[in-house]
Design a protein around this motif. Sequence first.
Motif, PDB file in Angstrom:
ATOM      1  N   THR A  36      19.929 -33.066 -23.718  1.00 57.26           N
ATOM      2  CA  THR A  36      20.460 -31.849 -23.551  1.00 57.26           C
ATOM      3  C   THR A  36      20.157 -30.709 -24.651  1.00 57.26           C
ATOM      4  O   THR A  36      20.156 -31.201 -25.865  1.00 57.26           O
ATOM      5  N   ILE A  37      20.015 -29.815 -24.487  1.00 63.99           N
ATOM      6  CA  ILE A  37      19.833 -28.608 -25.660  1.00 63.99           C
ATOM      7  C   ILE A  37      20.229 -27.256 -25.188  1.00 63.99           C
ATOM      8  O   ILE A  37      20.361 -26.980 -23.971  1.00 63.99           O
ATOM      9  N   ASP A  38      20.747 -26.856 -26.174  1.00 63.62           N
ATOM     10  CA  ASP A  38      21.418 -25.360 -26.109  1.00 63.62           C
ATOM     11  C   ASP A  38      20.391 -24.439 -26.402  1.00 63.62           C
ATOM     12  O   ASP A  38      19.503 -24.619 -27.256  1.00 63.62           O
ATOM     13  N   LEU A  39      20.535 -23.237 -25.649  1.00 64.26           N
ATOM     14  CA  LEU A  39      19.694 -22.196 -25.877  1.00 64.26           C
ATOM     15  C   LEU A  39      20.362 -21.003 -26.593  1.00 64.26           C
ATOM     16  O   LEU A  39      21.360 -20.358 -25.758  1.00 64.26           O
ATOM     17  N   ASN A  40      20.164 -20.419 -27.834  1.00 62.41           N
ATOM     18  CA  ASN A  40      20.723 -19.565 -28.331  1.00 62.41           C
ATOM     19  C   ASN A  40      19.828 -18.362 -28.650  1.00 62.41           C
ATOM     20  O   ASN A  40      18.658 -18.445 -28.809  1.00 62.41           O
ATOM     21  N   ALA A  41      20.540 -17.124 -28.608  1.00 57.78           N
ATOM     22  CA  ALA A  41      19.645 -15.916 -28.953  1.00 57.78           C
ATOM     23  C   ALA A  41      20.644 -14.846 -29.593  1.00 57.78           C
ATOM     24  O   ALA A  41      21.769 -14.890 -29.558  1.00 57.78           O
ATOM     25  N   ASP A  42      19.982 -14.240 -30.366  1.00 57.58           N
ATOM     26  CA  ASP A  42      20.715 -12.947 -31.074  1.00 57.58           C
ATOM     27  C   ASP A  42      20.952 -11.619 -30.272  1.00 57.58           C
ATOM     28  O   ASP A  42      20.108 -11.266 -29.814  1.00 57.58           O
ATOM     29  N   LEU A  43      22.228 -11.464 -29.999  1.00 62.44           N
ATOM     30  CA  LEU A  43      22.545 -10.436 -28.976  1.00 62.44           C
ATOM     31  C   LEU A  43      23.512  -9.434 -29.816  1.00 62.44           C
ATOM     32  O   LEU A  43      24.017  -9.560 -31.017  1.00 62.44           O
ATOM     33  N   GLY A  44      23.843  -8.262 -29.345  1.00 57.50           N
ATOM     34  CA  GLY A  44      24.579  -7.204 -29.832  1.00 57.50           C
ATOM     35  C   GLY A  44      23.816  -6.561 -31.178  1.00 57.50           C
ATOM     36  O   GLY A  44      24.553  -5.655 -31.706  1.00 57.50           O
ATOM     37  N   GLU A  45      22.437  -6.812 -31.195  1.00 54.38           N
ATOM     38  CA  GLU A  45      21.735  -6.048 -32.356  1.00 54.38           C
ATOM     39  C   GLU A  45      21.546  -4.499 -31.974  1.00 54.38           C
ATOM     40  O   GLU A  45      20.223  -4.260 -31.863  1.00 54.38           O
ATOM     41  N   GLY A  93      25.731   2.120 -32.191  1.00 52.63           N
ATOM     42  CA  GLY A  93      25.949   3.564 -31.422  1.00 52.63           C
ATOM     43  C   GLY A  93      24.782   3.588 -30.303  1.00 52.63           C
ATOM     44  O   GLY A  93      25.011   2.693 -29.310  1.00 52.63           O
ATOM     45  N   ARG A  94      23.966   4.468 -30.458  1.00 47.81           N
ATOM     46  CA  ARG A  94      23.120   4.788 -29.066  1.00 47.81           C
ATOM     47  C   ARG A  94      21.896   3.878 -29.325  1.00 47.81           C
ATOM     48  O   ARG A  94      21.118   3.809 -28.382  1.00 47.81           O
ATOM     49  N   TRP A  95      21.611   3.202 -30.332  1.00 52.83           N
ATOM     50  CA  TRP A  95      20.254   2.515 -30.414  1.00 52.83           C
ATOM     51  C   TRP A  95      20.708   0.923 -30.030  1.00 52.83           C
ATOM     52  O   TRP A  95      21.580   0.391 -30.641  1.00 52.83           O
ATOM     53  N   HIS A  96      19.865   0.574 -29.007  1.00 49.04           N
ATOM     54  CA  HIS A  96      19.728  -0.832 -28.807  1.00 49.04           C
ATOM     55  C   HIS A  96      18.653  -1.699 -29.026  1.00 49.04           C
ATOM     56  O   HIS A  96      17.737  -1.113 -28.363  1.00 49.04           O
ATOM     57  N   LEU A  97      18.625  -2.785 -29.557  1.00 44.55           N
ATOM     58  CA  LEU A  97      17.480  -3.448 -29.745  1.00 44.55           C
ATOM     59  C   LEU A  97      17.320  -4.677 -28.680  1.00 44.55           C
ATOM     60  O   LEU A  97      16.228  -4.977 -28.424  1.00 44.55           O
ATOM     61  N   THR A  98      18.324  -5.184 -28.128  1.00 39.42           N
ATOM     62  CA  THR A  98      17.975  -6.229 -27.252  1.00 39.42           C
ATOM     63  C   THR A  98      18.801  -5.885 -25.724  1.00 39.42           C
ATOM     64  O   THR A  98      19.704  -5.137 -25.874  1.00 39.42           O
ATOM     65  N   ASP A  99      18.428  -6.713 -24.977  1.00 46.70           N
ATOM     66  CA  ASP A  99      18.772  -6.345 -23.476  1.00 46.70           C
ATOM     67  C   ASP A  99      19.874  -7.559 -23.388  1.00 46.70           C
ATOM     68  O   ASP A  99      19.507  -8.502 -22.518  1.00 46.70           O
ATOM     69  N   ASP A 100      20.989  -7.221 -23.920  1.00 53.32           N
ATOM     70  CA  ASP A 100      22.170  -8.282 -23.668  1.00 53.32           C
ATOM     71  C   ASP A 100      22.145  -8.792 -22.559  1.00 53.32           C
ATOM     72  O   ASP A 100      22.497 -10.077 -22.282  1.00 53.32           O
ATOM     73  N   ASP A 101      22.669  -7.974 -21.482  1.00 47.34           N
ATOM     74  CA  ASP A 101      22.957  -8.239 -20.298  1.00 47.34           C
ATOM     75  C   ASP A 101      22.114  -9.361 -19.672  1.00 47.34           C
ATOM     76  O   ASP A 101      22.423 -10.139 -19.129  1.00 47.34           O
ATOM     77  N   ALA A 102      20.681  -8.970 -19.527  1.00 53.07           N
ATOM     78  CA  ALA A 102      19.927  -9.707 -18.994  1.00 53.07           C
ATOM     79  C   ALA A 102      19.767 -11.259 -19.833  1.00 53.07           C
ATOM     80  O   ALA A 102      19.349 -12.096 -19.138  1.00 53.07           O
ATOM     81  N   LEU A 103      19.570 -11.162 -21.085  1.00 57.28           N
ATOM     82  CA  LEU A 103      19.406 -12.396 -21.713  1.00 57.28           C
ATOM     83  C   LEU A 103      20.791 -13.356 -21.366  1.00 57.28           C
ATOM     84  O   LEU A 103      20.739 -14.606 -21.471  1.00 57.28           O
ATOM     85  N   LEU A 104      21.872 -12.850 -21.280  1.00 55.05           N
ATOM     86  CA  LEU A 104      22.958 -13.447 -21.132  1.00 55.05           C
ATOM     87  C   LEU A 104      22.937 -14.447 -19.693  1.00 55.05           C
ATOM     88  O   LEU A 104      23.613 -15.444 -19.600  1.00 55.05           O
ATOM     89  N   ALA A 105      21.946 -14.133 -18.772  1.00 49.27           N
ATOM     90  CA  ALA A 105      21.647 -14.775 -17.632  1.00 49.27           C
ATOM     91  C   ALA A 105      20.952 -16.025 -17.830  1.00 49.27           C
ATOM     92  O   ALA A 105      20.931 -17.005 -17.225  1.00 49.27           O
ATOM     93  N   VAL A 109      29.649  -7.117 -25.514  1.00 51.13           N
ATOM     94  CA  VAL A 109      28.735  -8.398 -25.405  1.00 51.13           C
ATOM     95  C   VAL A 109      29.718  -9.740 -25.139  1.00 51.13           C
ATOM     96  O   VAL A 109      29.310 -10.484 -24.390  1.00 51.13           O
ATOM     97  N   CYS A 110      30.721  -9.752 -25.725  1.00 48.81           N
ATOM     98  CA  CYS A 110      31.816 -10.700 -25.612  1.00 48.81           C
ATOM     99  C   CYS A 110      32.331 -10.790 -24.127  1.00 48.81           C
ATOM    100  O   CYS A 110      32.370 -11.900 -23.703  1.00 48.81           O
ATOM    101  N   ALA A 111      32.424  -9.546 -23.587  1.00 44.10           N
ATOM    102  CA  ALA A 111      32.752  -9.623 -22.324  1.00 44.10           C
ATOM    103  C   ALA A 111      31.779 -10.097 -21.359  1.00 44.10           C
ATOM    104  O   ALA A 111      31.960 -10.955 -20.352  1.00 44.10           O
ATOM    105  N   GLY A 112      30.576  -9.723 -21.634  1.00 48.12           N
ATOM    106  CA  GLY A 112      29.409 -10.262 -20.593  1.00 48.12           C
ATOM    107  C   GLY A 112      29.319 -11.725 -20.885  1.00 48.12           C
ATOM    108  O   GLY A 112      28.902 -12.681 -19.948  1.00 48.12           O
ATOM    109  N   ALA A 113      29.257 -12.495 -22.115  1.00 48.89           N
ATOM    110  CA  ALA A 113      29.338 -13.528 -22.451  1.00 48.89           C
ATOM    111  C   ALA A 113      30.239 -14.414 -21.577  1.00 48.89           C
ATOM    112  O   ALA A 113      30.040 -15.556 -21.083  1.00 48.89           O
ATOM    113  N   ALA A 114      31.646 -13.857 -21.521  1.00 53.11           N
ATOM    114  CA  ALA A 114      32.680 -14.421 -20.822  1.00 53.11           C
ATOM    115  C   ALA A 114      32.316 -14.670 -19.295  1.00 53.11           C
ATOM    116  O   ALA A 114      32.669 -15.664 -18.761  1.00 53.11           O
ATOM    117  N   GLU A 115      31.906 -13.613 -18.897  1.00 50.06           N
ATOM    118  CA  GLU A 115      31.514 -13.572 -17.626  1.00 50.06           C
ATOM    119  C   GLU A 115      30.563 -14.552 -17.079  1.00 50.06           C
ATOM    120  O   GLU A 115      30.540 -15.227 -15.941  1.00 50.06           O
TER     121      GLU A 115
END
Length: 253
Positions: free
Chosen positions: A4-13, A16-28, A50-56
């Motif tokens: 078994t392996i876990d996949l982790n990624a940096d999210l919520g980076e 304000g109006r600046w977004h670096l990562t596509d959090d919703d897509a990566l959470l899939a 991001v926490c709400a998306g992760a929980a979902e």
Amino acid sequence: MNGTIDLNADLGEGFGRWHLTDDDALLASVTSANVACGFHAGDPVTMRRVCAGAAEHGVRVGAQVSYRDLAGFGRRAMDVPADELAAEVAYQIGALDLFARAAGTRVAYVKPHGALYHRTAHDPEQAAAVVAGVRLAGTPLPLLGPPGSALHAAAEAAELPVVVEAFADRGYRADGTLVPRGEPGAVLTGTDEVLARSVGLARDGRVTAVDGTEVRVRARSLCLHGDTPGAVELARRVREELVAAGVTVGAFA
């Protein structure tokens, strides 16, 4: 061989109006999300979203703690007194846990970011300060980091769980450490190379260093950088390739 392996990624980076990562897509695709807690990136709205998306998606939430360095994205070397660093680590964990619990989940682990990650790999004092911050936050959370690190030594001394991670898209040196950013071979950009690296790490516990040396890395979690070009598609492909190779993809926490 790992089952078994876990996949982790940096999210919520973002901020304000600046977004670096596509959090919703990566959470899939990922099973654990290292969420920026406001010191190198992130703000309350982003953390809550991001926490709400992760929980979902059933993705575990991790606090990605950092030096207080928004301007440098947490990648500048800093000297922070141990007591101050411990308090700031606890502060970041507490802030993220508020939003995680509001979403029906919780902070399940801690991972340092950027310069703090690299510093705690070899600096016992800074590593101990991070561990002290985790304990100050009130929950014995696992520490996610590199094998043989000062961070893991400090965590084990404090009877905190440790989780070894490896990087699917970063270059390794013969001693098992990462090639510093800015040096040749530090970041892997070819999809086939990243896919092969991921399977090799997850299934065989091995990686080929930049000098051709075979390095043994027994990792429970595999990190994919969410800010690299094509990160969403790459994360999807990595997960598919691991499953095809007989590796179970699942969270460690």
